[in-house]
Design a protein around this motif. Structure first.
Motif, PDB file in Angstrom:
ATOM      1  N   ILE A 139       1.008  -1.463   0.062  1.00  0.00           N
ATOM      2  CA  ILE A 139       0.048   0.577  -0.602  1.00  0.00           C
ATOM      3  C   ILE A 139       0.942   1.123  -0.225  1.00  0.00           C
ATOM      4  O   ILE A 139       0.339   1.870  -0.473  1.00  0.00           O
ATOM      5  N   MET A 140       2.459   1.367   0.852  1.00  0.00           N
ATOM      6  CA  MET A 140       2.910   2.141   1.260  1.00  0.00           C
ATOM      7  C   MET A 140       3.660   2.529   0.206  1.00  0.00           C
ATOM      8  O   MET A 140       3.870   3.484  -1.133  1.00  0.00           O
ATOM      9  N   SER A 141       3.780   1.865  -0.920  1.00  0.00           N
ATOM     10  CA  SER A 141       4.739   1.868  -2.004  1.00  0.00           C
ATOM     11  C   SER A 141       3.832   2.358  -3.077  1.00  0.00           C
ATOM     12  O   SER A 141       4.278   2.937  -4.647  1.00  0.00           O
ATOM     13  N   LEU A 142       2.835   1.520  -3.229  1.00  0.00           N
ATOM     14  CA  LEU A 142       1.703   1.922  -4.186  1.00  0.00           C
ATOM     15  C   LEU A 142       1.702   3.834  -4.198  1.00  0.00           C
ATOM     16  O   LEU A 142       1.379   4.510  -4.870  1.00  0.00           O
ATOM     17  N   LEU A 143       0.704   3.754  -2.978  1.00  0.00           N
ATOM     18  CA  LEU A 143       0.742   5.748  -2.944  1.00  0.00           C
ATOM     19  C   LEU A 143       2.220   6.457  -2.538  1.00  0.00           C
ATOM     20  O   LEU A 143       1.910   7.294  -3.627  1.00  0.00           O
ATOM     21  N   GLU A 144       3.366   6.220  -2.285  1.00  0.00           N
ATOM     22  CA  GLU A 144       4.558   6.664  -1.904  1.00  0.00           C
ATOM     23  C   GLU A 144       4.906   7.112  -3.677  1.00  0.00           C
ATOM     24  O   GLU A 144       5.821   8.095  -3.727  1.00  0.00           O
ATOM     25  N   GLN A 145       4.621   6.180  -4.038  1.00  0.00           N
ATOM     26  CA  GLN A 145       5.285   6.734  -5.803  1.00  0.00           C
ATOM     27  C   GLN A 145       4.561   7.512  -6.436  1.00  0.00           C
ATOM     28  O   GLN A 145       4.799   7.571  -7.875  1.00  0.00           O
ATOM     29  N   ARG A 146       3.277   7.417  -5.961  1.00  0.00           N
ATOM     30  CA  ARG A 146       2.070   8.300  -6.912  1.00  0.00           C
ATOM     31  C   ARG A 146       2.005   7.554  -7.723  1.00  0.00           C
ATOM     32  O   ARG A 146       1.990   8.905  -8.791  1.00  0.00           O
ATOM     33  N   LEU A 147       1.706   6.622  -7.895  1.00  0.00           N
ATOM     34  CA  LEU A 147       0.938   6.328  -8.955  1.00  0.00           C
ATOM     35  C   LEU A 147      -0.603   6.464  -9.354  1.00  0.00           C
ATOM     36  O   LEU A 147      -1.357   7.173  -9.139  1.00  0.00           O
ATOM     37  N   PRO A 148      -0.363   7.108 -10.978  1.00  0.00           N
ATOM     38  CA  PRO A 148      -1.339   8.097 -11.751  1.00  0.00           C
ATOM     39  C   PRO A 148      -2.611   6.538 -11.963  1.00  0.00           C
ATOM     40  O   PRO A 148      -3.306   6.756 -12.667  1.00  0.00           O
ATOM     41  N   VAL A 149      -3.127   6.728 -10.651  1.00  0.00           N
ATOM     42  CA  VAL A 149      -4.486   5.941 -10.206  1.00  0.00           C
ATOM     43  C   VAL A 149      -6.115   6.270  -9.392  1.00  0.00           C
ATOM     44  O   VAL A 149      -5.029   7.548  -8.601  1.00  0.00           O
ATOM     45  N   GLN A 150      -6.841   6.130  -9.574  1.00  0.00           N
ATOM     46  CA  GLN A 150      -8.146   7.042  -9.760  1.00  0.00           C
ATOM     47  C   GLN A 150      -8.505   5.825  -7.987  1.00  0.00           C
ATOM     48  O   GLN A 150      -8.793   7.121  -7.090  1.00  0.00           O
ATOM     49  N   ALA A 151      -8.268   4.909  -7.821  1.00  0.00           N
ATOM     50  CA  ALA A 151      -8.485   4.660  -6.205  1.00  0.00           C
ATOM     51  C   ALA A 151      -7.449   3.148  -6.130  1.00  0.00           C
ATOM     52  O   ALA A 151      -6.459   2.526  -7.219  1.00  0.00           O
ATOM     53  N   ILE A 152      -7.437   2.711  -5.327  1.00  0.00           N
ATOM     54  CA  ILE A 152      -6.567   1.171  -4.626  1.00  0.00           C
ATOM     55  C   ILE A 152      -7.598   0.539  -4.002  1.00  0.00           C
ATOM     56  O   ILE A 152      -8.167   1.270  -2.999  1.00  0.00           O
ATOM     57  N   THR A 153      -8.205  -0.416  -4.218  1.00  0.00           N
ATOM     58  CA  THR A 153      -8.953  -1.249  -3.267  1.00  0.00           C
ATOM     59  C   THR A 153      -8.822  -2.400  -2.969  1.00  0.00           C
ATOM     60  O   THR A 153      -8.247  -3.334  -3.905  1.00  0.00           O
ATOM     61  N   VAL A 154      -8.362  -2.346  -1.976  1.00  0.00           N
ATOM     62  CA  VAL A 154      -7.702  -3.808  -1.486  1.00  0.00           C
ATOM     63  C   VAL A 154      -8.488  -4.868  -0.305  1.00  0.00           C
ATOM     64  O   VAL A 154      -9.195  -4.431   0.231  1.00  0.00           O
ATOM     65  N   MET A 155      -8.489  -5.673  -0.166  1.00  0.00           N
ATOM     66  CA  MET A 155      -8.669  -6.642   0.611  1.00  0.00           C
ATOM     67  C   MET A 155      -7.527  -7.392   1.853  1.00  0.00           C
ATOM     68  O   MET A 155      -6.367  -7.159   1.349  1.00  0.00           O
ATOM     69  N   VAL A 156      -7.529  -6.862   3.434  1.00  0.00           N
ATOM     70  CA  VAL A 156      -6.445  -6.842   4.358  1.00  0.00           C
ATOM     71  C   VAL A 156      -7.116  -7.526   5.225  1.00  0.00           C
ATOM     72  O   VAL A 156      -8.684  -7.421   5.094  1.00  0.00           O
ATOM     73  N   GLN A 157      -6.264  -7.749   6.042  1.00  0.00           N
ATOM     74  CA  GLN A 157      -6.900  -7.756   7.865  1.00  0.00           C
ATOM     75  C   GLN A 157      -7.964  -7.438   8.113  1.00  0.00           C
ATOM     76  O   GLN A 157      -7.223  -6.268   8.241  1.00  0.00           O
ATOM     77  N   LYS A 158      -9.048  -7.728   8.897  1.00  0.00           N
ATOM     78  CA  LYS A 158      -9.315  -6.563   9.078  1.00  0.00           C
ATOM     79  C   LYS A 158      -8.630  -5.696  10.469  1.00  0.00           C
ATOM     80  O   LYS A 158      -8.758  -4.780  10.706  1.00  0.00           O
ATOM     81  N   GLU A 159      -7.529  -6.338  10.648  1.00  0.00           N
ATOM     82  CA  GLU A 159      -7.082  -5.415  12.235  1.00  0.00           C
ATOM     83  C   GLU A 159      -6.370  -4.174  11.052  1.00  0.00           C
ATOM     84  O   GLU A 159      -6.052  -3.629  11.664  1.00  0.00           O
ATOM     85  N   ALA A 160      -5.610  -4.715  10.222  1.00  0.00           N
ATOM     86  CA  ALA A 160      -5.272  -3.598   9.093  1.00  0.00           C
ATOM     87  C   ALA A 160      -5.943  -2.684   8.814  1.00  0.00           C
ATOM     88  O   ALA A 160      -5.372  -1.480   8.564  1.00  0.00           O
ATOM     89  N   ALA A 161      -6.803  -3.258   8.511  1.00  0.00           N
ATOM     90  CA  ALA A 161      -8.350  -1.836   7.506  1.00  0.00           C
ATOM     91  C   ALA A 161      -8.534  -1.481   8.308  1.00  0.00           C
ATOM     92  O   ALA A 161      -8.379   0.364   8.307  1.00  0.00           O
ATOM     93  N   ALA A 162      -8.744  -1.584  10.234  1.00  0.00           N
ATOM     94  CA  ALA A 162      -8.511  -0.549  11.105  1.00  0.00           C
ATOM     95  C   ALA A 162      -7.867   0.125  11.259  1.00  0.00           C
ATOM     96  O   ALA A 162      -8.275   1.690  11.389  1.00  0.00           O
ATOM     97  N   ARG A 163      -6.865   0.001  11.111  1.00  0.00           N
ATOM     98  CA  ARG A 163      -5.397   0.920  10.721  1.00  0.00           C
ATOM     99  C   ARG A 163      -5.472   2.374   9.845  1.00  0.00           C
ATOM    100  O   ARG A 163      -4.856   2.773  10.449  1.00  0.00           O
ATOM    101  N   ILE A 164      -6.190   1.343   9.351  1.00  0.00           N
ATOM    102  CA  ILE A 164      -5.654   2.112   7.848  1.00  0.00           C
ATOM    103  C   ILE A 164      -6.561   2.598   7.748  1.00  0.00           C
ATOM    104  O   ILE A 164      -6.510   4.247   7.316  1.00  0.00           O
ATOM    105  N   CYS A 165      -8.163   2.888   8.899  1.00  0.00           N
ATOM    106  CA  CYS A 165      -8.844   3.852   8.263  1.00  0.00           C
ATOM    107  C   CYS A 165      -8.871   4.810   9.610  1.00  0.00           C
ATOM    108  O   CYS A 165     -10.200   5.266   9.595  1.00  0.00           O
ATOM    109  N   ALA A 166      -8.652   4.271  10.300  1.00  0.00           N
ATOM    110  CA  ALA A 166      -8.409   4.929  11.803  1.00  0.00           C
ATOM    111  C   ALA A 166      -8.609   6.499  11.957  1.00  0.00           C
ATOM    112  O   ALA A 166      -7.989   7.030  11.005  1.00  0.00           O
ATOM    113  N   GLU A 167      -9.051   6.706  12.636  1.00  0.00           N
ATOM    114  CA  GLU A 167      -8.901   8.882  12.757  1.00  0.00           C
ATOM    115  C   GLU A 167      -8.511   9.241  13.469  1.00  0.00           C
ATOM    116  O   GLU A 167      -7.912   7.989  14.792  1.00  0.00           O
ATOM    117  N   PRO A 168      -7.739  10.073  14.060  1.00  0.00           N
ATOM    118  CA  PRO A 168      -6.540  10.364  15.014  1.00  0.00           C
ATOM    119  C   PRO A 168      -8.106  10.410  16.225  1.00  0.00           C
ATOM    120  O   PRO A 168      -8.852  10.994  16.528  1.00  0.00           O
TER     121      PRO A 168
END
Ligand code: SAM
Length: 293
Positions: A139-168
């Motif tokens: 995920i970080m490699s896709l985002l950091e290289q600023r790949l010109p894509v509209q969206a990245i949709t991925v299946m991840v472990q539930k706990e990883a999903a919670a971390r990715i989408c967590a609010e401050p």
């Protein structure tokens, strides 16, 4: 395109395994989807209708998601690291002429070149049921290289999903939450139980969509340093920033305290309380303090 094989049927999967002498590799995170409702949903919710769409898939397995993606996309480029799967995919994707399979490690291939060469005039999306052992690096490699894509949709472990989408301010927030939010707007689309995979993993999963925008936070003076501060801040999340940043960045506590004051943050602030804009102010102030040394 319609595949002649039902790749969510376990006896079809076993037949293919026998035919090609294939066995699952735990090291490569090979848990294949067998719940028939999941792949069509990823394909629908991971792309947007209206314009010709190109999709990059990461990790094909036997091609169960690839087949669904080939129905919604003009073209699919699927990157798979396991060379044992290439003859299998020639068989399972024989009815999907708009799919190109590349045998490569997604962390080593030049995806920017793939977007430029393979998808002229198309909106491009990334869709994947990710191998869990390298979810964050991918995920970080896709985002950091600023790949010109509209969206990245991925299946991840539930706990990883919670971390990715967590609010401050929430319990799950971490360096990955801030980094993902820096480049995109993440949201959980739906959850998927462990029984939806063969072999079944020990964890449940979620599908996350990250809409990649051009509206990254303003005012970051040094992006690499900003991410260093974010990573360092969460290195020991229970400690105050004065303690954790001085230890992990190797600077004086007084410098961190001065930077916190410049950023308008309280001396006892902890990483999990900070919004992304506050990290920007803190990183800029820390950089000034470091430059004084
Ligand atoms: N898409 C299939 C599905 O949903 O059934 C397979 C998903 S499985 C969780 C992950 C796939 O990613 C496996 O086929 C694995 O071989 C592949 N993979 C693992 N590491 C990879 C890497 N670094 N680059 C590309 N593919 C990788």
């Amino acid at each position: 395109m319609r595949s002649r094989l039902n790749l969510t049927n376990q006896s079809v999967i076993r037949d293919i395994m026998r035919k090609f002498g294939f066995s699952f590799s735990k090291a490569l995170g090979q848990n294949f989807l067998i719940n028939p409702s999941v792949c069509p949903r990823i394909a629908q919710l991971g792309t947007d209708p209206g314009r010709p769409v190109g999709v990059i898939e990461i990790g094909t397995g036997f091609g169960v998601l690839t087949t669904e993606l080939s129905k919604v996309a003009e073209k699919v480029v699927a990157v798979e690291i396991d060379s044992r799967l290439i003859p299998v995919l020639e068989y399972t994707l024989a009815d999907c002429p708009n799919v190109k399979v590349i045998n490569a490690d997604v962390l080593k291939i030049d995806l920017l070149e793939v977007v430029r060469n393979e998808f002229p005039g198309m909106d491009v999306y990334v869709c994947a049921n990710l191998p869990y052992y390298i979810t964050s690096p991918i995920i970080m490699s896709l985002l950091e290289q600023r790949l010109p894509v509209q969206a990245i949709t991925v299946m991840v472990q539930k706990e990883a999903a919670a971390r990715i989408c967590a609010e401050p301010g929430s319990r799950d927030v971490g360096a990955i939450s801030i980094a993902v939010r820096y480049f995109s707007r993440p949201r959980i689309l739906f959850s998927v139980s462990r029984g939806s995979f063969m072999p079944a993993p020990n964890v449940d999963s979620c599908v996350v969509r990250m809409d990649v925008g051009s509206d990254t936070p303003k005012g970051v003076e040094d992006e690499a340093y900003f991410f260093r501060v974010v990573r360092s801040a969460f290195a020991q999340r229970r400690k105050t920033l004065v303690n954790t940043l001085s230890a992990s960045l190797g600077c004086k506590k007084a410098s961190v305290a001065a930077a916190l004051a410049q950023a308008g943050l309280k001396p006892s602030a902890r990483a999990e309380e900070l919004h992304i804009e506050e990290f920007v102010l803190l990183a800029n102030a820390m950089r000034k303090e470091e430059l004084k040394r």
